[in-house]
Design an enzyme around this catalytic site. Structure first.
Site, PDB file in Angstrom:
ATOM      1  N   SER A 184      19.895  17.762  47.875  1.00 56.58           N
ATOM      2  CA  SER A 184      20.059  19.046  48.577  1.00 56.58           C
ATOM      3  C   SER A 184      21.096  19.089  49.682  1.00 56.58           C
ATOM      4  O   SER A 184      21.402  20.170  50.172  1.00 56.58           O
ATOM      5  CB  SER A 184      18.723  19.507  49.140  1.00 56.58           C
ATOM      6  OG  SER A 184      17.983  20.105  48.118  1.00 56.58           O
ATOM      7  N   SER A 195      19.106  22.532  47.982  1.00 58.36           N
ATOM      8  CA  SER A 195      18.470  23.580  48.748  1.00 58.36           C
ATOM      9  C   SER A 195      19.122  23.867  50.096  1.00 58.36           C
ATOM     10  O   SER A 195      18.832  24.890  50.711  1.00 58.36           O
ATOM     11  CB  SER A 195      16.999  23.233  48.966  1.00 58.36           C
ATOM     12  OG  SER A 195      16.879  22.045  49.737  1.00 58.36           O
ATOM     13  N   LYS A 227      19.120  23.680  59.241  1.00 57.78           N
ATOM     14  CA  LYS A 227      18.370  24.144  58.071  1.00 57.78           C
ATOM     15  C   LYS A 227      16.952  24.517  58.487  1.00 57.78           C
ATOM     16  O   LYS A 227      16.322  23.817  59.288  1.00 57.78           O
ATOM     17  CB  LYS A 227      18.344  23.034  57.019  1.00 57.78           C
ATOM     18  CG  LYS A 227      17.691  23.430  55.700  1.00 57.78           C
ATOM     19  CD  LYS A 227      17.761  22.283  54.699  1.00 57.78           C
ATOM     20  CE  LYS A 227      17.125  22.612  53.365  1.00 57.78           C
ATOM     21  NZ  LYS A 227      17.176  21.479  52.433  1.00 57.78           N
TER      22      LYS A 227
HETATM   23  N1  GLN Z   1      16.932  20.223  43.477  1.00 60.42           N
HETATM   24  C1  GLN Z   1      15.947  19.221  43.783  1.00 60.42           C
HETATM   25  C2  GLN Z   1      14.579  19.838  43.787  1.00 60.42           C
HETATM   26  O1  GLN Z   1      14.487  20.975  43.512  1.00 60.42           O
HETATM   27  C3  GLN Z   1      16.256  18.570  45.109  1.00 60.42           C
HETATM   28  C4  GLN Z   1      15.923  19.394  46.277  1.00 60.42           C
HETATM   29  C5  GLN Z   1      16.133  18.701  47.582  1.00 60.42           C
HETATM   30  O2  GLN Z   1      16.869  17.722  47.675  1.00 60.42           O
HETATM   31  N2  GLN Z   1      15.441  19.171  48.599  1.00 60.42           N
HETATM   32  O3  GLN Z   1      13.607  19.231  44.038  1.00 60.42           O
END
Ligand code: GLN
Length: 493
Positions: A186, A162, A87
């Protein structure tokens, strides 16, 4: 083994077996994945950066090392020659790390993240850096400055986020495994949306050194692959104390549990009523309930439980995460990293660089977070959220006196259409209701496929465990996967 389409079908375990037996070379395997990426990447867009030359160099190096070590009768590193993707929020020496943001468009870190370093020591080949919501803020990978990733099961839909690039890459068979990160879901949510398996480790289990920070009290580095066994293999090699990350803890890892003959008889699985609420897609609920019945059939004891503060996880997270993000993102000022606009006046340069470099969701979070931390509001928002966070954590501590793992859906829906939550950030945040509690409590969570909805989109469930007890989660998922085949289904591109 000569047909390249077959090589990209291999799991981590199968790849390593074939490499060890000398049936394939790392070069052949790496070329097969690179070829598949170049054929289908235009439809999926899982990567921000691919590194084909570096990958082939690493593959040749791995093949040479293997024959050398064999000759000398020396031990072979565990992942020697295995291609994977990373990532784009994790640093790889000399490869740009954009975090899905324009502000880091040209940022090339001069060092490796510890998790990456450990995998390099084990012999991996890096295929590229995967797409992500900007600074990992999002649940759909639509907030990337480099375009949206498409779900390989239906390219009109999001892959989740994400770590949507990593999940889509594994589902599309661009790589057998990929690293992701999980601050509020994410790894788990994109794993569920793409029909793959993913671990969010215990907070403190895997070093975040070289992970570009989002919410520092929540961030974790996780792994996605097709099977629990593969995820466990990679996870174990990333885990451990690191003097460069003061939050890592030196808790010994149990032996690998994803083995033949693993037994879950008598393990107690809690089913929290707060996770089966109005608004959850009926097909998602049914699939998760069916999976829980499968666990019962395999000898687990199923116990109804309550986690009474669950409903507060969403507001608590969306105060704490933006607050921490606003502090972490203060470093992007046009001076030390990334994008810098040309202005006569220094103040203008700071503000314009940030104004041009950050996208709308990141700006929204910086404003929310700065507000929640500002003098006069700190106690009412951030301070209060921290107190409620302790209640959420205490809920888990209570139930883990009675159960070994907690079973729940990963997300209320399956993959939604690209653009569906476009102008409604609150609707997007609601996608995270079931994943945020584990991050707030710091406990591990493992997501894996349990079925499909009527549109043939994957459904996933998650198991959450005690601090540093990833082992129980892997064991449960492994036995489940031994008796079911949801994790073996792959999309046709
Ligand atoms: N969807 C959550 C956010 O927008 C989690 C994102 C993540 O785990 N990086 O913060």
């Amino acid at each position: 083994m000569s047909d390249t389409t077959e090589l990209t079908d291999l799991t981590v375990k199968e790849s390593l077996t074939a490499l060890t037996k000398g049936q394939i070379s790392s070069r052949e395997l790496t070329e097969a994945f690179l070829r598949r990426i170049s054929t289908h990447e235009a439809d999926v867009h899982a990567f921000i950066t691919t590194t084909p030359e570096m990958a082939l160099d690493m593959a040749d190096g791995a093949d040479d090392t293997r024959s050398q070590l064999k000759k000398e009768d020396k031990p072979i590193p565990a992942l020697l020659g295995l291609p994977l993707a990373i990532k784009d929020v994790l640093c790889v020496d000399g490869v740009r790390a954009t975090c899905g943001s324009k502000i880091l468009e040209d940022f090339k870190p001069p060092f490796n993240a510890t998790a990456v370093d450990k995998l390099l020591d084990s012999g991996i080949v890096i295929l590229g850096k995967t797409n992500t919501d900007e600074f990992a803020m999002g649940s759909s990978t639509e907030n990337s400055a480099y375009g949206v990733t498409h779900n390989p099961w239906d390219v009109k839909r999001v892959p989740g986020g994400s770590s949507g690039g990593s999940a889509a890459a594994v589902a599309a068979k661009f790589c057998p495994t990929a690293l992701g990160t999980d601050t509020g879901g994410s790894v788990r949510q994109p794993a569920a949306f793409c029909g793959v398996t993913g671990i969010k480790p215990t907070y403190g289990r895997v070093s975040r050194y070289g992970l570009i920070a989002y919410g520092s009290s929540l961030d974790t580095v996780g792994v996605l692959a097709r099977t629990a066994e593969d995820v466990e293999t990679i996870f174990r090699l990333t885990a451990g104390f690191d003097e460069r990350d003061a939050t890592t803890v030196d808790v010994p890892l149990a032996d690998a549990v994803c083995r033949d003959g693993a037994d879950i008889k008598g393990l107690r699985i809690g089913v929290p009523k707060e996770y089966f609420i109005k608004g959850i897609h009926p097909e998602v609920e049914q699939s998760v309930r069916d999976a829980i019945e499968t666990f019962r059939g395999l000898g687990a004891e199923i116990i109804d439980i309550s986690l009474p503060h669950t409903e507060f996880a969403l507001p608590v997270y969306y105060l704490i995460a933006p607050a921490e993000a606003s502090a972490n993102l203060a470093r992007y000022d046009g001076v030390r990293f990334g994008l810098r606009t040309t202005n006569e006046n220094m103040m203008q340069m700071f503000t314009e660089s940030r104004g041009v470099g950050f996208g709308p969701e990141v700006k929204r979070r910086i404003m929310l977070g700065t507000y929640a931390l500002s003098a006069g509001y700190y106690d009412a928002y951030y301070g209060q959220a921290q107190k409620v966070r302790m209640l959420i954590k205490a809920d888990f501590e209570d139930v883990f006196l009675k159960v070994d793992a907690v079973a729940a859906p990963v997300a209320p829906t399956t993959a939604f259409k690209i653009g569906r939550h476009g102008d409604d950030p609150l609707a997007m945040y609601l996608e995270d209701v079931f994943t945020l509690p584990a991050n707030l409590a710091g406990i591990p969570g493992l997501a894996f496929p349990t079925g499909f909805d009527n549109d043939r989109l994957p459904i996933g469930m998650q198991l959450m465990g005690k601090h540093f007890d990833e082992e129980t989660l892997f064991k449960l998922a492994h036995v489940f996967q031994h008796h079911t085949d949801w994790h073996l289904k792959t999309p046709v591109l």
